[in-house]
Design an enzyme around this catalytic site. Structure first.
Site, PDB file in Angstrom:
ATOM      1  N   CYS A 152       0.869  -1.177   0.000  1.00 31.60           N
ATOM      2  CA  CYS A 152       0.000   0.000   0.000  1.00 31.60           C
ATOM      3  C   CYS A 152       0.908   1.229   0.000  1.00 31.60           C
ATOM      4  CB  CYS A 152      -0.893  -0.053   1.239  1.00 31.60           C
ATOM      5  SG  CYS A 152      -2.003   1.353   1.349  1.00 31.60           S
ATOM      6  N   CYS A 183      -3.026  15.239   2.820  1.00 32.79           N
ATOM      7  CA  CYS A 183      -4.039  15.199   1.753  1.00 32.79           C
ATOM      8  C   CYS A 183      -4.768  16.541   1.757  1.00 32.79           C
ATOM      9  CB  CYS A 183      -5.018  14.051   2.034  1.00 32.79           C
ATOM     10  SG  CYS A 183      -6.155  13.709   0.678  1.00 32.79           S
TER      11      CYS A 183
HETATM   12 FE1  SF4 Z   1      -8.417   9.526   0.665  1.00 38.10          FE
HETATM   13 FE2  SF4 Z   1     -10.130  11.307   1.712  1.00 38.10          FE
HETATM   14 FE3  SF4 Z   1      -8.277  10.210   3.273  1.00 38.10          FE
HETATM   15 FE4  SF4 Z   1      -7.561  11.977   1.386  1.00 38.10          FE
HETATM   16  S1  SF4 Z   1      -8.824  12.421   3.185  1.00 38.10           S
HETATM   17  S2  SF4 Z   1      -6.544  10.036   1.848  1.00 38.10           S
HETATM   18  S3  SF4 Z   1      -9.020  11.503  -0.225  1.00 38.10           S
HETATM   19  S4  SF4 Z   1      -9.938   9.128   2.262  1.00 38.10           S
END
Ligand code: SF4
Ligand code: SAH
Length: 390
Positions: free
Chosen positions: A129, A136
């Site tokens: 992974c 993010c």
């Molecule tokens: Fe994926 Fe949403 Fe987590 Fe970003 S915030 S890693 S888009 S699940």
């Protein structure tokens, strides 16, 4: 939280080195990029393609990290290369091994940032992974990574480098002339399901996956690579055209109202737009189905009505549905659905003719399960930062 104190069988701390040099790192360049780099460093154009091919094989088929070991190149050429170029992959700062064999690597990239890479051994495969961003930009409310701001995109070298460092750790660079078939490898599959939204770092992810798929190198089949997206609709068709890997969608809800809260990118590209892009996905077929990831959150998205709506929504799309029991993290605003609820939900989907595997959480004891990535990084970083007592 369901995750008890980390039970770590093996913590390995490797001394840091400073990887930043002013030489150009060859890891992560595409084949064309490598060829151009060699030409700009003085390799005659007529020879550059062949040289690039030779170096490529050393890097990606054999895992060699020193120019001096590239024995089919002339000695003085090797020395010239070493002056201008480097071969660098991210550094493993620590490795934790879970009770279930899952390995979590804390990986340091240029600038001192850290991401996590997780290796999950299973009976018939070994899945890595891989992270694509530090943090993010999106803020999915059930995801721990989403609470960490985006620091930066990873480079292609840092993305493919995660595969390389895992192969180092697994001792899986083949002997000369032997390239085991995908299905007999320890690292046989890659999922872009670590930290970050891969479609917000498209070019680097594409280049890294192209390198991983190249038959004269790591040579992973495109069907053994799965890219998971929260639903960046404009980039979905490009994923089929330019990468050609398998696609997974973080679906998680069956109404816009609920999905807006869980996966806020839904406000920009709501369910109808997302489903339209999936219906048009060029690669979808019965043998290459799109995976719908669906995190099971108690009382939020796990009713029978949700299961029925889900079936209606995806009608006509070659699909499989991957139910993910919610992995809790400190301060998470949700609870995992009960096992009975998850089974009842899975049953409705199964009866409608869809495969509906329930993802078994792996590596929970080391916070390596889906959506838990971050805390350990921060914890480790804080621990290292805290001043030593005098
Ligand atoms: Fe994926 Fe949403 Fe987590 Fe970003 S915030 S890693 S888009 S699940
Ligand atoms: N950003 C991409 C890929 C990384 S997340 C994406 O969102 O698709 C990989 C998967 O784990 C996604 O389906 C994500 O929704 C899911 N996930 C995130 N947090 C989780 C949690 N706490 N428990 C279970 N699954 C989670």
């Amino acid at each position: 939280m369901t995750v008890s104190a980390p039970i770590t069988q093996d913590v390995l701390t490797i001394p840091r080195k400073t990887p930043e040099t002013d030489r150009i790192n060859l890891v992560g360049l595409t084949r064309d990029g490598l060829r151009s780099a060699l030409i700009s460093a003085g390799t005659p154009e007529a020879k550059a393609k062949m040289r690039a091919g030779q170096i490529w094989q050393w890097l990606y088929e054999r895992g060699v990290r020193e120019f001096d070991q590239m024995t089919n190149l002339a000695k003085n050429y090797r020395a010239e290369l070493a002056e201008i170029f480097s071969i660098e992959i991210p550094e493993v700062v620590s490795r934790q091994v879970s009770e279930d064999g899952t390995r979590k690597y804390l990986v340091r990239i240029a600038g001192g940032h850290e991401v996590e890479t997780v290796y999950i051994p299973e009976e018939d495969r070994g899945t890595l992974c891989v992270s694509s961003q530090v943090g993010c930009t999106l803020t999915c409310s059930f995801c721990h990574t989403g609470t960490q701001k985006l620091v930066r995109n990873l480079t292609a070298g840092e993305i493919v480098g995660q595969i390389m460092l895992a192969r180092d750790d697994l001792g899986e660079w083949p002997e000369p002339g032997r390239n085991p078939r995908n299905e007999t490898r320890l690292l046989s599959n890659v999922v872009l399901m670590g930290m970050g939204e891969p479609l917000y770092n498209f070019e680097a992810v594409r280049d890294a996956m192209k390198i991983a798929m190249d038959p004269e190198g790591i040579s992973l089949s495109r069907r053994r690579i799965t890219l998971s997206t929260s639903g960046v609709v404009p980039e979905i068709a490009r994923t089929a055209d330019e990468i050609g890997c398998m696609l997974a969608i973080s679906f998680h809800a069956t109404t816009d109202e609920v999905r807006d809260k869980l996966v806020p990118i839904n406000k920009k590209w709501p369910l109808a737009d997302l489903l339209e892009s999936l219906r048009a996905y060029p690669k979808a077929s019965n043998s290459e189905r799109i995976t719908f990831e669906y995190v099971m959150l108690d009382g939020v998205n796990d009713s029978d009505a949700d299961a029925h709506r889900l079936i209606e929504l995806i009608r006509g799309i070659p699909a499989k549905i991957n139910l993910i029991p919610f992995n809790e993290w400190p301060g998470a605003p949700y609870k995992r659905s009960s096992n009975n609820r998850i089974r009842a939900f899975a049953d409705i989907i199964y009866k409608a003719g869809y495969a509906s595997p329930i993802r078994k959480p792996r590596g929970e004891d080391i916070m390596a399960a889906c959506g838990q990535l971050k805390s350990e990084t921060e914890r480790a970083r804080n621990a290292r930062r805290s001043p030593a007592p005098d």
